[in-house]
Design a protein around this motif. Sequence first.
Motif, PDB file in Angstrom:
ATOM      1  N   LYS A 163      -1.160 -53.281 -29.620  1.00 60.10           N
ATOM      2  CA  LYS A 163      -0.892 -53.841 -30.952  1.00 60.10           C
ATOM      3  C   LYS A 163       0.242 -54.858 -30.898  1.00 60.10           C
ATOM      4  CE  LYS A 163       0.668 -52.317 -35.536  1.00 60.10           C
ATOM      5  NZ  LYS A 163       1.043 -51.120 -36.344  1.00 60.10           N
ATOM      6  N   HIS A 167      -0.716 -58.801 -31.644  1.00 64.44           N
ATOM      7  CA  HIS A 167      -0.215 -59.387 -32.878  1.00 64.44           C
ATOM      8  C   HIS A 167       1.081 -60.168 -32.661  1.00 64.44           C
ATOM      9  CE1 HIS A 167      -3.198 -57.580 -35.456  1.00 64.44           C
ATOM     10  NE2 HIS A 167      -2.926 -56.369 -34.990  1.00 64.44           N
ATOM     11  N   VAL A 185      -7.005 -53.052 -31.730  1.00 59.26           N
ATOM     12  CA  VAL A 185      -7.000 -54.515 -31.728  1.00 59.26           C
ATOM     13  C   VAL A 185      -8.167 -54.966 -30.859  1.00 59.26           C
ATOM     14  CG1 VAL A 185      -4.481 -54.649 -32.021  1.00 59.26           C
ATOM     15  CG2 VAL A 185      -5.466 -54.661 -29.715  1.00 59.26           C
TER      16      VAL A 185
END
Length: 314
Positions: A163, A167, A185
């Motif tokens: 993650k 991101h 993800v």
Amino acid sequence: MKLLITRPLPKTVLAAARARFDVTARESTLPMTPAELRTALRDYDAVLPTLRDMFSAEVFADVPRPKAKLLANFGVGFNHIDTKAAAAHGIFVTNTPGAVTDATADIAVTLLLMTARRAGEGERILRAGQWQGWHPTQLLGSPVSGKTVGIIGMGRIGRAIAKRCHHGFDMEVIYHNRSATDAGVPARQAALSDVLRADFVVIAVPGGPATRHLINAEALAQMTPHGILINISRGDVVDETALAAALLSGQIAGAGLDVYESEPEITPALLTMQNVTLLPHLGTAVLETRTAMGMMAVANLIAFQDGQALPNLV
């Protein structure tokens, strides 16, 4: 119920334990000695141990009729406890999963960034008074954004790392796991050999015999010359001698380690290498995290005392 707590814990945790149990708390920050391990099993109803309190088969064998019936481990990893021997002696073992996830994932990213951008090397130069000011070719490191991260082990911590990488840095995520899983993800499951060829390889597998020296000379040879290895799992997952050789020869570009094969001893060659970031096992070193771990261990103890199902039985 007589409870032995083997290391100093946050005050909130000690207060919660003392509210329910007759607590003996060791003040030493060092692991229990062989004699203390045997005394713990013989004289206490329950023990709250942690990393490097080595409850081996030999320890259990020396106390064939233990008073202790629960080892409420402080930590998610429990490879310092021979769970088969514990079960054979009628002793339950619990751990503290979940509480450690975010703090440990943060340390993985810290190591990744520090190693890629040569932050540790730069700080050492500055503190030594050797910095002569900025110049265009000073400490040129590796970019992180848009690169590929290969995660070995896609449990709670592996998913949290994925993650952050996806991101935070728009990284492509590939992973190796025993089975396909939802990484949270966009991610691709791949063979170990493929994951090892990623720009950054992060190890997030459990410890134990099945993963000991998973990253050995053969595995390191499959990494790319610009590859950086990060280990936040268990020290013995990596063959440190093979890692030092791979770094020395330029087979891989760098490594970031928070755990060590013979902790607290570290392979001497690693201490001399500028392209290695070494942290003193800081994975869960956040007060909130350590408190949550302790309260989870106490919850396991309370459930045992009250005759309820153990929340985190291993």
